[in-house]
Design a protein around this motif. Structure first.
Motif, PDB file in Angstrom:
ATOM      1  N   ALA A  18       0.841  -1.205   0.000  1.00 40.17           N
ATOM      2  CA  ALA A  18       0.000   0.000   0.000  1.00 40.17           C
ATOM      3  C   ALA A  18       0.871   1.248   0.000  1.00 40.17           C
ATOM      4  N   ILE A  19       1.910   1.226   0.846  1.00 42.61           N
ATOM      5  CA  ILE A  19       2.795   2.392   0.912  1.00 42.61           C
ATOM      6  C   ILE A  19       3.492   2.609  -0.426  1.00 42.61           C
ATOM      7  N   ALA A  20       3.881   1.492  -1.079  1.00 44.52           N
ATOM      8  CA  ALA A  20       4.557   1.618  -2.376  1.00 44.52           C
ATOM      9  C   ALA A  20       3.633   2.274  -3.397  1.00 44.52           C
ATOM     10  N   LEU A  21       2.348   1.884  -3.404  1.00 44.45           N
ATOM     11  CA  LEU A  21       1.401   2.505  -4.341  1.00 44.45           C
ATOM     12  C   LEU A  21       1.305   4.000  -4.080  1.00 44.45           C
ATOM     13  N   GLY A  22       1.255   4.358  -2.772  1.00 41.79           N
ATOM     14  CA  GLY A  22       1.191   5.779  -2.428  1.00 41.79           C
ATOM     15  C   GLY A  22       2.436   6.511  -2.870  1.00 41.79           C
ATOM     16  N   LEU A  23       3.587   5.842  -2.732  1.00 45.48           N
ATOM     17  CA  LEU A  23       4.842   6.473  -3.161  1.00 45.48           C
ATOM     18  C   LEU A  23       4.824   6.728  -4.658  1.00 45.48           C
ATOM     19  N   ILE A  24       4.280   5.760  -5.414  1.00 46.02           N
ATOM     20  CA  ILE A  24       4.245   5.943  -6.874  1.00 46.02           C
ATOM     21  C   ILE A  24       3.387   7.148  -7.222  1.00 46.02           C
ATOM     22  N   SER A  25       2.149   7.200  -6.662  1.00 46.76           N
ATOM     23  CA  SER A  25       1.321   8.349  -7.057  1.00 46.76           C
ATOM     24  C   SER A  25       1.921   9.630  -6.497  1.00 46.76           C
ATOM     25  N   GLY A  26       2.516   9.566  -5.301  1.00 49.22           N
ATOM     26  CA  GLY A  26       3.156  10.754  -4.751  1.00 49.22           C
ATOM     27  C   GLY A  26       4.308  11.223  -5.611  1.00 49.22           C
ATOM     28  N   TYR A  27       5.083  10.263  -6.135  1.00 44.43           N
ATOM     29  CA  TYR A  27       6.203  10.639  -7.006  1.00 44.43           C
ATOM     30  C   TYR A  27       5.694  11.358  -8.242  1.00 44.43           C
ATOM     31  N   LEU A  28       4.634  10.764  -8.852  1.00 39.70           N
ATOM     32  CA  LEU A  28       4.090  11.381 -10.066  1.00 39.70           C
ATOM     33  C   LEU A  28       3.592  12.787  -9.772  1.00 39.70           C
ATOM     34  N   ILE A  29       2.942  12.965  -8.601  1.00 39.76           N
ATOM     35  CA  ILE A  29       2.372  14.266  -8.272  1.00 39.76           C
ATOM     36  C   ILE A  29       3.465  15.272  -7.965  1.00 39.76           C
ATOM     37  N   ALA A  30       4.429  14.859  -7.121  1.00 38.36           N
ATOM     38  CA  ALA A  30       5.401  15.826  -6.627  1.00 38.36           C
ATOM     39  C   ALA A  30       6.491  16.120  -7.650  1.00 38.36           C
ATOM     40  N   TYR A  31       6.993  15.091  -8.318  1.00 37.90           N
ATOM     41  CA  TYR A  31       8.164  15.300  -9.162  1.00 37.90           C
ATOM     42  C   TYR A  31       7.813  15.537 -10.625  1.00 37.90           C
ATOM     43  N   ILE A  32       6.703  14.954 -11.093  1.00 37.22           N
ATOM     44  CA  ILE A  32       6.370  15.125 -12.513  1.00 37.22           C
ATOM     45  C   ILE A  32       5.186  16.073 -12.651  1.00 37.22           C
ATOM     46  N   SER A  33       4.704  16.594 -11.537  1.00 36.17           N
ATOM     47  CA  SER A  33       3.561  17.507 -11.470  1.00 36.17           C
ATOM     48  C   SER A  33       2.348  17.026 -12.258  1.00 36.17           C
ATOM     49  N   VAL A  34       2.052  15.729 -12.113  1.00 34.26           N
ATOM     50  CA  VAL A  34       0.768  15.208 -12.588  1.00 34.26           C
ATOM     51  C   VAL A  34      -0.301  15.753 -11.644  1.00 34.26           C
ATOM     52  N   PRO A  35      -1.456  16.217 -12.157  1.00 35.10           N
ATOM     53  CA  PRO A  35      -2.492  16.713 -11.240  1.00 35.10           C
ATOM     54  C   PRO A  35      -2.872  15.648 -10.215  1.00 35.10           C
ATOM     55  N   LYS A  36      -3.039  16.093  -8.933  1.00 42.22           N
ATOM     56  CA  LYS A  36      -3.177  15.105  -7.855  1.00 42.22           C
ATOM     57  C   LYS A  36      -4.413  14.239  -7.987  1.00 42.22           C
ATOM     58  N   PHE A  37      -5.531  14.846  -8.458  1.00 43.41           N
ATOM     59  CA  PHE A  37      -6.722  14.016  -8.529  1.00 43.41           C
ATOM     60  C   PHE A  37      -6.621  12.991  -9.650  1.00 43.41           C
ATOM     61  N   VAL A  38      -5.905  13.335 -10.720  1.00 38.21           N
ATOM     62  CA  VAL A  38      -5.756  12.358 -11.808  1.00 38.21           C
ATOM     63  C   VAL A  38      -4.883  11.209 -11.352  1.00 38.21           C
ATOM     64  N   ALA A  39      -3.759  11.545 -10.724  1.00 39.47           N
ATOM     65  CA  ALA A  39      -2.831  10.499 -10.305  1.00 39.47           C
ATOM     66  C   ALA A  39      -3.507   9.551  -9.331  1.00 39.47           C
TER      67      ALA A  39
END
Lengths: 329, 338
Positions: A102-123
């Motif tokens: 579960a934490i790994a999944l959160g890290l993936i979406s967090g990475y996309l949001i924070a580092y690649i600036s994917v919109p948070k609701f989409v990620a």
């Protein structure tokens, strides 16, 4: 003359807490069976899983984000844990592995949001789709069951007359409270929620901290998934659906908001109690589960609007009052 | 004539103007890829099926695209579509086809307008508002139907879903007309231009005198209206209305819009792109079906595609920003040297 500032803790808690007490009083007066030990126990039990999901959501909402994947992550964690258990992995190991996932999944979406600036609701929304899809595929869309006795022990065991679930929640909230109030990471979460650019200028590692918040949110959903498995003694892919919504409602009803760094663990627990009590009260007067969803949605929107616009509402009212005073004079 | 640009250049320019070269490319990739590698794909019945499915996906992606152009999004399209179509269905089975359709569309538009008001006037973030609206509409439609499905429509209504105009299926025909109207509206009307203006820069739009609140409200209202429209098309095709039939629409719509080149930053993308994106999603579902992949995988692949497409888009933006900065720096240094 300026008034001395009230204790900030009390000040921030005021509104939602008073609403909760009022609601509690009204419900106890007007709804039969509400104020009974059995029912209050029931409310607590309903609040248990929600409180875990909500504290994770609280971190993300403080950042000005949202995590729409929690419900699906909850289901996936439960299913993964169930399948591990059925394949003779030890209880501790399967709990660890599934929460780590579960934490790994959160890290993936967090990475996309924070580092690649994917919109948070989409990620988080599409991460929810991925998690739900995975859970459906690995459980084949069926209920996973037939676990060893030890699983129920997690939920049923009692320490000093209180369910062990209570202690888990207590510890999680204590940690969350400590992290948000007294650590550098916690204060940076409030700062990022305020204005990200200036937080960055102050030397806060905004990106890393944002990613960590999504990991925390997902991890809390995972913990709730394990609690769900031990409570139901079975796991289903869709057992978490709707939890993210109630968690968002709880966090916002508790008075947490992004601007101004308001809110935290204590507010969240009150929000959780409000949501659980509303649900319970509506249940007792016979409102269907569908209409409960409608009511909670409406309350959420109204409270959000009031919360965010409270400053301007206050301004207008003081202006009106002043004008009136001037007029009378 | 040497000074006239070649046909290739001109067509490239036109494509670029319409802003769909990326979408068209993705679509062609999907289409010819599946033509080449999957045997049953090219059968005419299958192709018609794909187009029909694509038309449906397009019809509920319209709302998502318009709200994305306004730099928001509408997660409630599925729930609003189902609620308005179960309301319409109850009127239709009582004999009032026209009234049913009208009321269904009005319900959708009203719900959209409600979220629009909250988003524009009270600055609730669009994801919180539309997410709650999704739950509210979902709860209302479940309460309304009590989980039962409603069926037994008149044939005159079902014609919208299963009829043919010449060789073309009716839904495809209707959606094509809708597409043409929307292209016109978004390109040549005040509302359409202000959608792009508000989406790309809110403050600039405000200062140039565009009614910012009004545009956002109308945008969400149009989104609700087209969700209801999509719901009506779907119940006309299936012959029954259910309160959960809109589940998963928002993910499909996001996928269609994103594949069609609509950007979450707002103000970038076109409705034609979304039409191609919707076809891509339809082809994806069709391929998964033809390959015999379990339908449980669909949600997984859809999520993965959205994540990949959006991440690539974001990486592209970051990369372009970097390139621009490097160019500027080089220019400055050259000037300094000179």
């Amino acid at each position: 003359m300026e008034k001395p500032e009230k204790n900030r803790l009390v000040k921030n808690l005021n509104g939602p807490f008073i609403i909760y007490l009022l609601m509690f009083a009204v419900f106890s007066l007007f709804i039969n069976n509400f104020f009974s030990a059995g029912n209050l126990n029931n409310v607590m039990r309903q609040a248990a899983m929600l409180s875990l999901v909500a504290i994770g959501q609280c971190f993300v909402i403080l950042l000005g984000g949202i995590d729409l994947s929690q419900g699906s992550v909850l289901g996936l964690t439960g299913v993964v844990m169930g399948i591990l258990l059925n394949n003779d992995v030890s209880l501790g190991m399967s709990v660890l592995l599934s929460v780590a996932m579960a934490i790994a999944l959160g890290l993936i979406s967090g990475y996309l949001i924070a580092y690649i600036s994917v919109p948070k609701f989409v990620a988080t929304f599409s991460m929810g789709g991925i998690a739900l899809g995975l859970a459906l595929v690995i459980s084949d869309g069926r209920v996973v069951w037939g676990f060893p006795e030890a699983v129920r022990w997690l939920h049923d065991s009692e320490i000093l007359g209180l369910s062990s679930v209570f202690y888990v929640i207590f510890i999680v909230y204590l940690i969350a409270f400590w992290v948000l109030k007294f650590t550098r990471f916690g204060s940076s979460v409030y700062a990022i929620g305020g204005i990200q650019a200036s937080a960055e200028l102050f030397g806060i590692k905004t990106r890393r901290n944002e990613m960590l918040c999504y990991a925390i949110s997902s991890g809390c959903a995972g913990l709730a998934g394990i609690m769900a498995v031990s409570r139901l003694n079975s796991a289903r892919a869709i057992m978490g659906s709707g939890y993210e919504f109630e968690a968002i409602a709880a966090v916002i009803l508790g008075g947490t908001r992004r601007l101004g760094g308001k809110g935290g663990a204590l507010q969240t627990i009150i929000g959780v109690l409000i949501v659980a009590t509303v649900r319970n009260g509506l249940n007792l007067i016979g409102v269907s589960i569908y209409m409960q969803q409608v009511v909670i949605g409406l309350i959420l929107i109204i409270v959000y609007i009031l919360n965010e616009n409270s400053a301007s509402i206050k301004d207008t009212t003081t202006k009106l009052l002043r004008r009136r005073v001037a007029h009378n004079a | 004539m040497p000074d006239r640009p070649s046909i290739l250049e001109r067509s490239k320019k036109i494509l670029h103007q319409i802003g769909m070269n990326q979408a068209l490319f993705t679509f062609l990739l999907f289409f010819f890829g599946s033509l080449l590698f999957i045997d049953q794909f090219a059968i005419s019945t299958n192709l018609i099926n794909v187009f029909r499915q694509g038309a449906l996906i397009f019809s509920f992606s319209i709302g998502m695209t318009i709200t994305m152009l306004l730099s928001g999004l509408d997660l409630s399209i599925g729930a609003v579509g189902s609620l308005s179509s179960v309301v319409a269905a109850t009127l239709i089975i009582s004999g009032n086809v026209f009234l049913g359709v009208l009321v269904g569309l009005i319900v959708g538009a009203l719900l959209g307008l409600l979220s629009g008001i909250a988003i524009a006037r009270f600055s609730v973030p669009s994801f919180i508002m539309t997410f709650s609206m999704m739950k509210i509409a979902n709860g209302l439609s479940l309460e309304f139907t009590q989980g039962q499905s409603i069926y037994g429509f008149d044939n005159s209504f079902r014609f919208i879903g299963i009829g043919y105009v010449g060789p073309i299926p009716m839904p495809l025909f209707i959606n094509f007309i809708v597409l043409l109207i929307l292209v016109f509206v978004l390109k040549y009307t005040v509302f359409g231009r202000s959608v792009y203006a508000v989406g790309s820069n809110k403050n600039a739009a405000k200062f140039s005198g565009i009614s910012y609140h009004f545009t956002i409200m109308m945008g969400y209202m149009v989104s609700g209206l087209f969700s209801a429209f999509a719901g009506l098309l779907l119940i006309a095709r299936l012959g029954s209305a259910e309160s959960i039939m809109g589940e998963g629409w928002s993910r499909q719509a996001i996928a269609a819009s994103v594949l069609g080149g609509v950007s979450f930053a707002g103000g970038k993308g076109s409705i034609i792109g979304t039409a191609f994106g919707a076809m891509c999603v339809a082809i994806l579902y069709n391929i998964l079906n033809l390959l015999g992949v379990d339908s449980l995988w669909q949600e997984f692949f859809l999520g993965l595609i959205i994540l990949l497409a959006v991440s690539l888009d974001c990486i592209k933006t970051i990369w372009m920003k970097k390139r621009d900065t490097i160019r500027q720096l080089r220019k400055i240094s050259e000037e300094v040297v000179a």
